[in-house]
Motif scaffolding. Structure first.
Motif, PDB file in Angstrom:
ATOM      1  N   HIS A  71       0.810  -1.222   0.000  1.00 40.39           N
ATOM      2  CA  HIS A  71       0.000   0.000   0.000  1.00 40.39           C
ATOM      3  C   HIS A  71       0.841   1.269   0.000  1.00 40.39           C
ATOM      4  N   ALA A  72       2.111   1.145   0.424  1.00 39.03           N
ATOM      5  CA  ALA A  72       2.980   2.322   0.480  1.00 39.03           C
ATOM      6  C   ALA A  72       3.212   2.915  -0.904  1.00 39.03           C
ATOM      7  N   PHE A  73       2.971   2.103  -1.948  1.00 37.60           N
ATOM      8  CA  PHE A  73       3.214   2.598  -3.307  1.00 37.60           C
ATOM      9  C   PHE A  73       1.980   3.251  -3.923  1.00 37.60           C
ATOM     10  N   TYR A  74       0.800   2.972  -3.350  1.00 36.74           N
ATOM     11  CA  TYR A  74      -0.438   3.438  -3.982  1.00 36.74           C
ATOM     12  C   TYR A  74      -0.575   4.953  -3.934  1.00 36.74           C
ATOM     13  N   GLY A  75      -0.176   5.539  -2.794  1.00 33.72           N
ATOM     14  CA  GLY A  75      -0.362   6.976  -2.614  1.00 33.72           C
ATOM     15  C   GLY A  75       0.398   7.815  -3.631  1.00 33.72           C
ATOM     16  N   LEU A  76       1.490   7.256  -4.181  1.00 26.91           N
ATOM     17  CA  LEU A  76       2.327   8.011  -5.114  1.00 26.91           C
ATOM     18  C   LEU A  76       1.532   8.625  -6.265  1.00 26.91           C
TER      19      LEU A  76
END
Lengths: 236, 109
Positions: free
Chosen positions: A80-85
């Motif tokens: 999920h850390a990559f989704y916000g990008l």
């Protein structure tokens, strides 16, 4: 607002079916582990992550230390850390709902939001995104409650209905494919996933795979963006 | 203290889930301008992530034994072909899912 929710409902309908099933399965897991509907409700409300909650049930059952729960939850949800990008700027359109949007960024909501083209009217764009995220959360809560209360009495055989999630990703995949001229991101995503599944096994592949994907995309980003913008100019 | 355990467990799981989703917003979200590289990455990342999520859904399907992933392959083809043909998301997802349920319950049961 009514029109916006109607639009968002249409967009999120596939998630409705997928979430009702997935979340009710988790509600049933909680029930079988000795945690009634109230527990399933609050876990769904606050944790709101499919794989995270399944993990939580099994850790609760064996009485795992809180530090273990923290570590494993961070690990299993690391993707999920990559989704916000993709939404750092765009989520600002949702104004006060900004923190909620970050909280509610599940796999499915992320995919749905990616499939909603950004509107010129920032206010409306924010409202549609919020409505979609909120509806997904409501479906999730309904599933948790239904699964906990009715899980053992339902006679219909729902086996396989969770495929709705796979089908949702396939459909959004096709939409993405059609809207971008450069397919390099897709090939990088699939390639590194397959390599990482064979290297790290099916339960540990997604984090290394996303790290490789992001690294490769960083290298090729200019090339990909130029090719994609070429398509946009042709269209306009 | 023992009765507090489930409350704390849910709180910890909730905080850690939120933390993973929060990371990019904390790093790049502030008032300062988002770096151009991150903006570009954000635009091209979704296609790669959706592709990864499809693999994620299929990660436990065995293609070398059992039914060789036949129900998954057939249902994905049904979904994809319907979608390329009619381009109606609900129709594609609905038919694909019903097809999969039928296959796993009756054909490959």
């Amino acid at each position: 607002m009514k029109v916006i929710f109607k639009k968002a409902f249409k967009k999120t309908m596939p998630v409705l079916f997928g979430y009702l099933f997935l979340s009710s399965a988790i509600g049933l897991l909680f029930y079988n582990a000795g945690y009634n509907v109230i527990w399933a409700f609050f876990a769904g409300l606050f944790v709101y992550a499919g794989s995270g909650e399944m993990l939580l049930v099994s850790l609760l059952t064996c009485g795992a230390p809180l530090a273990t729960i923290a570590f494993l939850t961070l690990l299993i949800n690391s993707r999920h850390a990559f989704y916000g990008l993709s939404f750092i700027e765009r989520f600002k359109n949702t104004k006060k709902a900004y923190p909620y949007m970050i909280f509610a960024l599940t796999d499915e909501t992320y995919s749905i939001l990616c499939s909603i083209p950004e509107r010129n009217n920032k206010d409306e764009d924010g409202k549609v995104m919020f409505a979609a995220a909120f509806l997904d959360h409501v479906y999730w809560m309904c599933g948790a409650v239904l699964g906990s209360l009715l899980g053992q009495t339902l006679s219909f055989n729902w086996t396989g209905v969770d495929f709705a999630m796979t089908a949702l990703f396939v459909v959004i995949f096709i939409e993405q494919w059609k809207s971008f001229k450069s397919h390099l991101p897709v090939f990088i995503g699939i390639g590194s996933s397959i390599v990482c599944v064979s290297a790290f096994g099916s339960s540990n592949f997604i984090l290394p795979s996303l790290i490789i994907t992001v690294s490769l995309l960083m290298i090729f980003k200019n090339k990909i963006c130029i090719k994609n913008e070429g398509k946009l100019q042709e269209a306009s | 203290m023992k009765s507090m355990y489930p409350f704390l467990a849910i709180a910890v799981a909730a905080a850690c889930t939120f933390a993973t989703r929060l990371i990019p917003f904390v790093i790049f979200g502030g008032k300062k301008e988002v770096p151009d590289a991150v903006n570009k990455l954000g635009k091209i990342l979704p296609a790669a992530i959706i592709a990864t999520l499809i693999i994620y859904c299929l990660k436990d399907v065995s293609f070398v034994s059992g039914n060789h992933g036949a129900p998954e392959i057939i249902a994905i083809l049904v979904t994809a072909i319907l979608h390329i043909w009619k381009r109606n998301s609900l129709l594609s997802i609905g038919c694909g899912t019903v097809c999969y349920m039928f296959l796993v319950q009756h054909v490959f049961a």
